[in-house]
Design a protein around this motif. Sequence first.
Motif, PDB file in Angstrom:
ATOM      1  N   LEU A  98      18.050 -42.539 -71.663  1.00  0.00           N
ATOM      2  CA  LEU A  98      16.903 -43.436 -71.794  1.00  0.00           C
ATOM      3  C   LEU A  98      16.711 -44.317 -70.556  1.00  0.00           C
ATOM      4  CD1 LEU A  98      17.447 -44.643 -75.478  1.00  0.00           C
ATOM      5  CD2 LEU A  98      15.715 -43.037 -74.666  1.00  0.00           C
ATOM      6  N   ARG A  99      17.821 -44.740 -69.963  1.00  0.00           N
ATOM      7  CA  ARG A  99      17.726 -45.627 -68.800  1.00  0.00           C
ATOM      8  C   ARG A  99      19.061 -45.659 -68.067  1.00  0.00           C
ATOM      9  NH1 ARG A  99      16.075 -52.120 -68.944  1.00  0.00           N
ATOM     10  NH2 ARG A  99      15.704 -52.364 -66.696  1.00  0.00           N
ATOM     11  N   HIS A 100      19.011 -45.913 -66.766  1.00  0.00           N
ATOM     12  CA  HIS A 100      20.234 -46.004 -65.968  1.00  0.00           C
ATOM     13  C   HIS A 100      20.037 -47.063 -64.883  1.00  0.00           C
ATOM     14  CE1 HIS A 100      23.917 -44.776 -63.984  1.00  0.00           C
ATOM     15  NE2 HIS A 100      23.261 -44.604 -62.845  1.00  0.00           N
ATOM     16  N   LEU A 101      20.949 -48.012 -64.828  1.00  0.00           N
ATOM     17  CA  LEU A 101      20.915 -49.073 -63.820  1.00  0.00           C
ATOM     18  C   LEU A 101      22.123 -48.943 -62.900  1.00  0.00           C
ATOM     19  CD1 LEU A 101      19.996 -52.270 -65.895  1.00  0.00           C
ATOM     20  CD2 LEU A 101      18.506 -51.025 -64.328  1.00  0.00           C
ATOM     21  N   VAL A 116      14.269 -45.107 -65.156  1.00  0.00           N
ATOM     22  CA  VAL A 116      13.705 -45.146 -66.514  1.00  0.00           C
ATOM     23  C   VAL A 116      13.280 -43.740 -66.918  1.00  0.00           C
ATOM     24  CG1 VAL A 116      11.908 -46.107 -67.981  1.00  0.00           C
ATOM     25  CG2 VAL A 116      12.935 -47.524 -66.180  1.00  0.00           C
ATOM     26  N   PHE A 117      13.745 -43.303 -68.084  1.00  0.00           N
ATOM     27  CA  PHE A 117      13.416 -41.982 -68.607  1.00  0.00           C
ATOM     28  C   PHE A 117      12.278 -42.107 -69.620  1.00  0.00           C
ATOM     29  CE2 PHE A 117      17.620 -41.732 -66.971  1.00  0.00           C
ATOM     30  CZ  PHE A 117      17.860 -40.417 -66.610  1.00  0.00           C
ATOM     31  N   ASP A 118      11.153 -41.474 -69.316  1.00  0.00           N
ATOM     32  CA  ASP A 118      10.003 -41.466 -70.215  1.00  0.00           C
ATOM     33  C   ASP A 118      10.051 -40.172 -71.009  1.00  0.00           C
ATOM     34  OD1 ASP A 118       7.493 -41.201 -71.435  1.00  0.00           O
ATOM     35  OD2 ASP A 118       6.512 -42.354 -69.849  1.00  0.00           O
ATOM     36  N   LYS A 119      10.564 -40.260 -72.237  1.00  0.00           N
ATOM     37  CA  LYS A 119      10.750 -39.072 -73.066  1.00  0.00           C
ATOM     38  C   LYS A 119       9.425 -38.475 -73.506  1.00  0.00           C
ATOM     39  CE  LYS A 119      13.497 -36.322 -75.406  1.00  0.00           C
ATOM     40  NZ  LYS A 119      13.880 -35.085 -74.764  1.00  0.00           N
ATOM     41  N   LEU A 132       8.532 -49.284 -57.564  1.00  0.00           N
ATOM     42  CA  LEU A 132       8.525 -47.872 -57.939  1.00  0.00           C
ATOM     43  C   LEU A 132       8.578 -47.001 -56.688  1.00  0.00           C
ATOM     44  CD1 LEU A 132       8.268 -45.678 -60.122  1.00  0.00           C
ATOM     45  CD2 LEU A 132       5.766 -45.877 -59.885  1.00  0.00           C
ATOM     46  N   ARG A 133       9.599 -46.140 -56.605  1.00  0.00           N
ATOM     47  CA  ARG A 133       9.777 -45.281 -55.442  1.00  0.00           C
ATOM     48  C   ARG A 133       9.481 -43.808 -55.738  1.00  0.00           C
ATOM     49  NH1 ARG A 133      12.977 -47.609 -51.411  1.00  0.00           N
ATOM     50  NH2 ARG A 133      12.446 -49.842 -51.335  1.00  0.00           N
ATOM     51  N   GLU A 134       9.917 -43.315 -56.890  1.00  0.00           N
ATOM     52  CA  GLU A 134       9.706 -41.907 -57.247  1.00  0.00           C
ATOM     53  C   GLU A 134       9.354 -41.756 -58.712  1.00  0.00           C
ATOM     54  OE1 GLU A 134      12.417 -41.695 -53.672  1.00  0.00           O
ATOM     55  OE2 GLU A 134      12.761 -42.549 -55.677  1.00  0.00           O
ATOM     56  N   THR A 135       8.439 -40.837 -58.977  1.00  0.00           N
ATOM     57  CA  THR A 135       8.166 -40.371 -60.337  1.00  0.00           C
ATOM     58  C   THR A 135       8.439 -38.870 -60.339  1.00  0.00           C
ATOM     59  OG1 THR A 135       6.480 -42.054 -60.726  1.00  0.00           O
ATOM     60  CG2 THR A 135       6.439 -40.119 -62.157  1.00  0.00           C
ATOM     61  N   ASP A 169      19.302 -38.080 -60.540  1.00  0.00           N
ATOM     62  CA  ASP A 169      19.448 -39.430 -59.990  1.00  0.00           C
ATOM     63  C   ASP A 169      18.081 -40.065 -59.758  1.00  0.00           C
ATOM     64  OD1 ASP A 169      18.473 -38.035 -57.820  1.00  0.00           O
ATOM     65  OD2 ASP A 169      20.133 -38.520 -56.474  1.00  0.00           O
ATOM     66  N   GLY A 170      17.027 -39.386 -60.230  1.00  0.00           N
ATOM     67  CA  GLY A 170      15.672 -39.889 -60.070  1.00  0.00           C
ATOM     68  C   GLY A 170      14.986 -39.380 -58.824  1.00  0.00           C
ATOM     69  N   LYS A 171      15.762 -38.838 -57.865  1.00  0.00           N
ATOM     70  CA  LYS A 171      15.188 -38.246 -56.661  1.00  0.00           C
ATOM     71  C   LYS A 171      15.151 -36.727 -56.749  1.00  0.00           C
ATOM     72  CE  LYS A 171      18.040 -40.466 -53.925  1.00  0.00           C
ATOM     73  NZ  LYS A 171      18.689 -40.966 -52.683  1.00  0.00           N
ATOM     74  N   LYS A 172      16.143 -36.165 -57.426  1.00  0.00           N
ATOM     75  CA  LYS A 172      16.157 -34.730 -57.688  1.00  0.00           C
ATOM     76  C   LYS A 172      16.928 -34.475 -58.974  1.00  0.00           C
ATOM     77  CE  LYS A 172      20.262 -33.668 -54.912  1.00  0.00           C
ATOM     78  NZ  LYS A 172      20.811 -32.817 -53.818  1.00  0.00           N
TER      79      LYS A 172
END
Length: 256
Positions: A98-101, A116-119, A132-135, A169-172
Motif C-alpha cells: 500500500l505504501r513505502h517510506l 504510494v501504491f494506487d490499487k 512527485l517524480r515518477e508515476t 522501487d517506484g522507478k522500475k
Amino acid sequence: MRKISIAIALILMLTCASLATAGVKTPFGPGEKLSYEIHWTFVHAGNAELEMMPDTEMNGVKARHFKATARTVPWVDAFYKVRDTMESWTDMDVSYALRHLKDQNEGNYHKKVDLVFDKDQNVTRRYVKGELRETLPQPDIVFDTMSVLYNFRKQLLYKTMQFGVNVTDGKKTVMGESYVETTEDVETPMGVIRAFKVVLDIKHLSGVFKKSKDAELVVWFSADERRIPVKVRSKVVVGHFTLELVDYRPPKSNNM
C-alpha cells in the motif's frame, strides 16, 4: 563505508513468490522484533532492526505496518554516520503493498522517498521530498522491497522451491526470483539454528553487485513455522557483508 547502509535494504530485497497460503498460519504479528549485527568483512560496523508495528489504517483500509532501521556503530559514526529508516504498509493479508517510506541519512547524503501504491489504477507514485517524480504502471500484485520479505515468510518452504514476484522501487518493476537450495545448521550469536538456505537472483541489482563477477546474495530462514531471516551473506568484488540475528522478540499475541 557507504555500502554498509545497503545491508538492511538487501535483507528486505528478498525475491520470492506470492503463492497460495490458504490455511497457513501467519508466522508474525504486531510486536515482533528482529535485531541484527551488520559485519563488513570481519568488522562489526552497524546494527539493524526489523519490527512489526501495531495494525493501523491506510486511506480508511485496515493495514499491516512494518518498520526497519539501520545505524552504524559509534566508531564508524566518526567518519561515516548512517541512520536509515524504512516503513511499509500492506493489506491485512500481506498480499500486496500500500505504501513505502524511506528516509536515508548516510554521511552527507540525505533523501526521503514516499512510494504510494494506487490499487484502483494499478500505478505507483514516487515522491521525493514531497515532489512527485515518477508515476509507474504496475501489475495487479506488486510489493516494495520491505513488504516482500513478510510475504515470503507466509510461504511453506521446502528444498528446490523456486519463487518469483513483482518488486518495485517506484522507478522500475522487476520479477525477482529466488531458490530454496537446501537446509543446514547455521551458527549465530543466538546459537545453532536449522535453516533453509535461499539463494537470490541478483541480476536486477545494480552498483557493486553488477560490477562483481562472482557476486552472490544468500539468506537463511529458520526451518520452523516462524521462518525468521537469521542470517544474510553477500559476496562482492570489494569484500562481503553479513547480517546475523542477535535477538528475537515474538509477537505480543497469537491472534496473527
